[in-house]
Write an enzyme that holds these catalytic residues in place. Sequence first.
Site, PDB file in Angstrom:
ATOM      1  N   GLY A 316      65.279  70.919 -53.400  1.00  0.00           N
ATOM      2  CA  GLY A 316      64.267  71.431 -53.192  1.00  0.00           C
ATOM      3  C   GLY A 316      64.956  73.169 -53.505  1.00  0.00           C
ATOM      4  O   GLY A 316      66.584  73.021 -53.946  1.00  0.00           O
ATOM      5  N   GLU A 317      64.444  74.455 -53.119  1.00  0.00           N
ATOM      6  CA  GLU A 317      64.456  75.861 -53.165  1.00  0.00           C
ATOM      7  C   GLU A 317      64.663  76.104 -54.595  1.00  0.00           C
ATOM      8  O   GLU A 317      65.293  77.355 -55.320  1.00  0.00           O
ATOM      9  CB  GLU A 317      65.940  75.617 -52.514  1.00  0.00           C
ATOM     10  CG  GLU A 317      66.347  75.207 -50.909  1.00  0.00           C
ATOM     11  CD  GLU A 317      67.438  75.636 -50.580  1.00  0.00           C
ATOM     12  OE1 GLU A 317      68.431  76.398 -50.917  1.00  0.00           O
ATOM     13  OE2 GLU A 317      67.771  75.101 -49.536  1.00  0.00           O
TER      14      GLU A 317
END
Length: 350
Positions: A316-317
């Site tokens: 993610g991120e």
Amino acid sequence: MFDIISPLENVTLDFVSELQDKIDFKTKPQGSLGLLEQVAFKVALVQQTLTPVLTKPSIVVFAADHGVADEGVSLFPQVVTEQMVLNFLAGGAAINCFSNQHAIDLKIVNAGVKANFEQIDNANFINQPIAAGTHNFAQQAAMSKEQCLAAINKGADITQQQFDQGCNVIGFGEMGIANTTSAAAIMAAILNLSGQQSAGKGTGIDQKTVLIKAKVIDDAIEKYQLHDADALTVLQTVGGFEIAMMVGAMLKAAELSMLVLVDGFIASSAALVASEMNDDFLQYTQFCHQSEEQAHQLLLTKMAAMPLLNVGMRLGEGSGVAVAYPLIVSAVSFLNEMASFADAGVSEGH
């Protein structure tokens, strides 16, 4: 809600033919640059020019907490959302490393974290939460309709700010403990799947916890009759504030004819909602990688998406966006700089 028009509506058939010829008659066998040729075509079509330019690339990471974490669906405690936001702002996360490496502007947004960030003074931090986390959707709808629309509109505002500063290519990431459960529930509801088909290991939970997650999803779909609901209702009922802001941010980017870069599973669930809200949205998107989350390949297939990378990532991120971005730069570079057979005096194949 958003005025998105297919890029094909504003160009002539002659332009499309000229663009394809420009790609095909570079000094290479036709199709030999593979997916990069498709990316070059898409970027040029979105920008409606034979000489596209990527300006001020940006990644926006939306963070929020989820009440459904109370059901024991995540390996990590909710406080990790707050801690990771602080890590982003300190420059210590993977997304910081990768965005710095490729000179990508990074913005962190508190969409609804259970924390007080009022004392933080950071030019790259946008502190505009809708609320301190969503409700536990196993018990009640994650958010009200008013909250959901407020999140969508706030995401759109953030994209507009980036556009006003000269950005024409924007990627989106997220952080939020238990948000794979929300993403899987969105996917299951909209695509008429079961929790077992959409739920995966997320941050690394064991198989027993995956089954708990799947049951939470199935129960919510039954409780709220989500297989028969529209995408906005699904988002409101089982989504998160960060996912709702991403939906608005993505739709606004398409409205502004920006190239939209989609990260992994959670960001793809936001893209799914956006695509349900506007039929032409996906023509502005480039999916950056196929996540290790078990349902992501199915989700990409349902949206006819061809991701640039499959390297086993599941962080993610926006990390997949940052890692894939140089490939998009390469696609634009060959389109603009590579010689044609005629220019180089090289004989063409038969």
